[in-house]
Every structure is written in C-alpha cells, then in structure tokens.
Motif scaffolding. Structure first.
Motif, PDB file in Angstrom:
ATOM      1  N   THR A   1       0.833  -1.198   0.000  1.00 45.02           N
ATOM      2  CA  THR A   1       0.000   0.000   0.000  1.00 45.02           C
ATOM      3  C   THR A   1       0.869   1.251   0.000  1.00 45.02           C
ATOM      4  O   THR A   1       2.068   1.191   0.277  1.00 45.02           O
ATOM      5  N   ASP A   2       0.243   2.372  -0.355  1.00 43.33           N
ATOM      6  CA  ASP A   2       0.922   3.672  -0.312  1.00 43.33           C
ATOM      7  C   ASP A   2       2.264   3.640  -1.050  1.00 43.33           C
ATOM      8  O   ASP A   2       3.300   4.020  -0.513  1.00 43.33           O
ATOM      9  N   ILE A   3       2.188   3.222  -2.281  1.00 43.23           N
ATOM     10  CA  ILE A   3       3.380   3.186  -3.141  1.00 43.23           C
ATOM     11  C   ILE A   3       3.786   4.608  -3.516  1.00 43.23           C
ATOM     12  O   ILE A   3       4.970   4.944  -3.600  1.00 43.23           O
ATOM     13  N   HIS A   4       2.787   5.461  -3.728  1.00 42.18           N
ATOM     14  CA  HIS A   4       3.025   6.888  -3.991  1.00 42.18           C
ATOM     15  C   HIS A   4       4.049   7.125  -5.100  1.00 42.18           C
ATOM     16  O   HIS A   4       4.970   7.938  -4.950  1.00 42.18           O
ATOM     17  N   ALA A   5       3.883   6.395  -6.206  1.00 39.90           N
ATOM     18  CA  ALA A   5       4.706   6.620  -7.397  1.00 39.90           C
ATOM     19  C   ALA A   5       6.210   6.510  -7.126  1.00 39.90           C
ATOM     20  O   ALA A   5       7.025   7.189  -7.742  1.00 39.90           O
TER      21      ALA A   5
ATOM     22  N   GLY B   1      -4.180   1.047  -2.318  1.00 35.55           N
ATOM     23  CA  GLY B   1      -4.404   2.448  -2.672  1.00 35.55           C
ATOM     24  C   GLY B   1      -3.244   3.391  -2.409  1.00 35.55           C
ATOM     25  O   GLY B   1      -2.221   3.019  -1.865  1.00 35.55           O
ATOM     26  N   ASP B   2      -3.440   4.659  -2.811  1.00 35.49           N
ATOM     27  CA  ASP B   2      -2.368   5.656  -2.882  1.00 35.49           C
ATOM     28  C   ASP B   2      -1.209   5.110  -3.720  1.00 35.49           C
ATOM     29  O   ASP B   2      -0.059   5.034  -3.280  1.00 35.49           O
ATOM     30  N   ILE B   3      -1.579   4.768  -4.928  1.00 32.13           N
ATOM     31  CA  ILE B   3      -0.630   4.218  -5.893  1.00 32.13           C
ATOM     32  C   ILE B   3       0.239   5.358  -6.442  1.00 32.13           C
ATOM     33  O   ILE B   3       1.425   5.199  -6.680  1.00 32.13           O
TER      34      ILE B   3
ATOM     35  N   ASN C   1      -6.998   8.087  -1.438  1.00 30.58           N
ATOM     36  CA  ASN C   1      -7.381   9.492  -1.561  1.00 30.58           C
ATOM     37  C   ASN C   1      -6.492  10.239  -2.559  1.00 30.58           C
ATOM     38  O   ASN C   1      -6.966  11.087  -3.313  1.00 30.58           O
ATOM     39  N   HIS C   2      -5.187   9.910  -2.606  1.00 35.15           N
ATOM     40  CA  HIS C   2      -4.314  10.593  -3.570  1.00 35.15           C
ATOM     41  C   HIS C   2      -4.651  10.199  -5.007  1.00 35.15           C
ATOM     42  O   HIS C   2      -4.586  11.033  -5.905  1.00 35.15           O
ATOM     43  N   ASP C   3      -4.998   8.916  -5.210  1.00 35.85           N
ATOM     44  CA  ASP C   3      -5.393   8.483  -6.561  1.00 35.85           C
ATOM     45  C   ASP C   3      -6.644   9.244  -7.001  1.00 35.85           C
ATOM     46  O   ASP C   3      -6.721   9.756  -8.121  1.00 35.85           O
TER      47      ASP C   3
ATOM     48  N   ALA D   1      -9.432  -1.973   1.647  1.00 35.20           N
ATOM     49  CA  ALA D   1      -9.800  -0.553   1.577  1.00 35.20           C
ATOM     50  C   ALA D   1      -8.557   0.272   1.844  1.00 35.20           C
ATOM     51  O   ALA D   1      -7.596  -0.218   2.450  1.00 35.20           O
ATOM     52  N   HIS D   2      -8.571   1.538   1.416  1.00 36.56           N
ATOM     53  CA  HIS D   2      -7.388   2.359   1.666  1.00 36.56           C
ATOM     54  C   HIS D   2      -7.351   2.854   3.115  1.00 36.56           C
ATOM     55  O   HIS D   2      -6.439   2.553   3.872  1.00 36.56           O
ATOM     56  N   GLY D   3      -8.371   3.618   3.512  1.00 36.45           N
ATOM     57  CA  GLY D   3      -8.372   4.204   4.858  1.00 36.45           C
ATOM     58  C   GLY D   3      -8.996   3.281   5.881  1.00 36.45           C
ATOM     59  O   GLY D   3      -8.349   2.854   6.843  1.00 36.45           O
TER      60      GLY D   3
ATOM     61  N   GLY E   1      -4.534   0.706   4.451  1.00 35.63           N
ATOM     62  CA  GLY E   1      -3.263   1.427   4.420  1.00 35.63           C
ATOM     63  C   GLY E   1      -3.455   2.811   5.013  1.00 35.63           C
ATOM     64  O   GLY E   1      -3.961   2.958   6.110  1.00 35.63           O
ATOM     65  N   HIS E   2      -3.020   3.838   4.272  1.00 40.74           N
ATOM     66  CA  HIS E   2      -3.325   5.251   4.543  1.00 40.74           C
ATOM     67  C   HIS E   2      -2.440   5.894   5.612  1.00 40.74           C
ATOM     68  O   HIS E   2      -2.057   7.041   5.485  1.00 40.74           O
ATOM     69  N   THR E   3      -2.096   5.152   6.692  1.00 39.37           N
ATOM     70  CA  THR E   3      -1.267   5.759   7.744  1.00 39.37           C
ATOM     71  C   THR E   3       0.218   5.597   7.448  1.00 39.37           C
ATOM     72  O   THR E   3       1.046   6.264   8.062  1.00 39.37           O
ATOM     73  N   HIS E   4       0.572   4.683   6.558  1.00 42.27           N
ATOM     74  CA  HIS E   4       1.970   4.373   6.237  1.00 42.27           C
ATOM     75  C   HIS E   4       2.707   3.768   7.437  1.00 42.27           C
ATOM     76  O   HIS E   4       3.926   3.880   7.531  1.00 42.27           O
ATOM     77  N   VAL E   5       1.971   3.141   8.342  1.00 39.86           N
ATOM     78  CA  VAL E   5       2.567   2.541   9.542  1.00 39.86           C
ATOM     79  C   VAL E   5       1.982   1.131   9.718  1.00 39.86           C
ATOM     80  O   VAL E   5       0.762   0.977   9.745  1.00 39.86           O
TER      81      VAL E   5
HETATM   82 ZN    ZN Z   1      -0.725   7.488   1.425  1.00 37.25          ZN
END
Ligand code: ZN
Length: 240
Positions: free
Chosen positions: A7-11, A33-35, A60-62, A112-114, A145-149
């Motif tokens: 999750t949270d790959i963020h490009a 999510g947050d790809i 949310n970023h996607d 789910a993302h969040g 994902g979403h928290t990155h933790v």
């Molecule tokens: Zn994120």
C-alpha cells in the motif's frame, strides 16, 4: 496461495521494484491504494502493477489525481504533488486508476485504503475507531493502508488489542477478527526509511511483515530534477 500485500506506493518505483523482487514468487498482488501522488514515477508504477495483474483499490491521492476529490484539505506539498501528477500522468495509467473501486472483497478480507466504513478518508489509528469498523465489517478481516505505519487491531471476546509488527513479525489469523495494515511502500512514516510490505499465506493464515531497503537516492534525484517539494524529498531519508 501466497499473496503480496502493498500500500501507499506513492509513485515510488525504486521502492516498489525492490519490494516485489524481494517478495517474489507470489501468486497474487493486492494493493491498498495511494498508488500515485508524492513520487515522480506514476506511469511506471501503474505499468508494473498492471504487469503483475494487481488487484487494487483506490486511495485518496489516486482520487485527487483523477479530479474526483477536493484537495483543499491536503497540505500544500501534497497538493503540489497531486497537481504535478495530474498534469503528467498518461492516459493508460489514468484509465487504469479510474477503474479501481473504493473497496473490494478478496476471500476473508475487505480491502480498503483508509478504513472499511470510510475508505478514502479515515485513518485507522485508535481502538475506538477500530471498534466502529469491526461493527461495519462484513468479512472476517480487513486490510487497510493510509497511515503508512504497520499495525494490527485484533478483536476477541469483545476486547480489541493493538499489535505493532516489525521486520520479520508474523501473525497467524484465527477466529479473532483483524484489521491489518501492511505499512507503506513508497513513503514509510514509522522512522524506518526501508519500504514496508506484507505477505499472506491463505492456507495457513500466516501474515508476515517485511522491511526492504531500496535506492532512496535514485528517487530523490529524480524528484529534485522534477522540482517536487524539498520536504517530500528529504522525508524519504528518515522514513517520516
Ligand atoms: Zn498514502
């Protein structure tokens, strides 16, 4: 079946490549999510996920990059990175992201993302929030994902315990329900700059967390060349 969960790959292509190479071979790839957003490789990251036949939900970023979500609540750096991505992302990647749902069910898991009840926005960070999401959940477990933790909430006998996995931690699923966060690939925020991801063995129910080093300077150089916000570049060195 061995599932790689990210999750949270963020490009962040160098981080994604390192993670997938380290976790291979796997039979399925689930993405929470947050790809895209923050990082400089949106097209390349989507191309790799498509090659791997990833099963994904949007973050949310996607949604922000696609123009489906108001970015006025984002901080300035995040907003700048979303605008940068929206301007440059190619049609193929955009179409693929547009096809992603907010939640999906895979076996015993809601993805789910969040959070299951508020997939784009809610940060699942406390026992009261976990309790409300267990009440909402229609599958035994969920992955978010979403928290990155990396984090687990486990419910049994009406009590909810919190588990903080580290590199090499394992957890065997049983009749107790779990909300599981694999930790972030492209922008970890728990003070460890290594990418974080998880594997699931669907036969044994064993989850395992993995910390994977990747060439951070490579993405930082590219972000500098693209003029992305300095704070987003620096934080990758510290995992914050
Ligand atoms: Zn994120």
């Amino acid at each position: 079946m061995r599932v790689a969960v990210v999750t949270d790959i963020h490009a962040n292509l160098p981080a994604l490549d390192a993670v997938l190479d380290a976790l291979a071979p796997f039979d399925a790839l689930w993405v929470l999510g947050d790809i895209v957003g923050y990082g400089p490789y949106p097209d390349e990251v989507v191309a790799r996920l498509r090659r791997e036949r990833a099963v994904a939900v949007r973050g949310n970023h996607d949604a922000a990059v696609l123009g489906d979500l108001d970015t006025s609540v984002f901080n300035e750096d995040a907003r700048l990175a979303v605008a940068w991505t929206a301007e440059r992302i190619g049609t193929t990647a955009r179409h693929w992201l547009e096809g992603l749902p907010e939640t999906r069910i895979e076996g015993d898991f809601t993805l789910a993302h969040g959070s299951p009840r508020d997939p784009l926005w809610e940060y699942l960070v406390s026992v009261p929030l976990a309790r409300r999401n267990f009440a909402h959940l229609e599958t035994p477990h969920a992955m978010v994902g979403h928290t990155h933790v990396p984090l687990v909430f486990r419910e049994g006998d009406g009590r909810i315990e919190t588990i903080a996995p580290s590199d090499g931690s394992t957890l065997t699923l049983d009749e107790r329900r779990c909300l599981v966060n694999p930790g972030g690939v492209g922008q970890p925020r728990d003070g460890d700059p290594r990418a974080c991801a998880m594997t699931l063995d669907t036969e044994t129910g064993v989850l395992e967390w993995h910390r994977i080093p990747y060439p951070i300077e490579r993405i930082q150089q590219r972000m500098r060349r693209q003029g992305l916000p300095p704070r987003l570049i620096e934080r990758l060195s510290y995992g914050l």
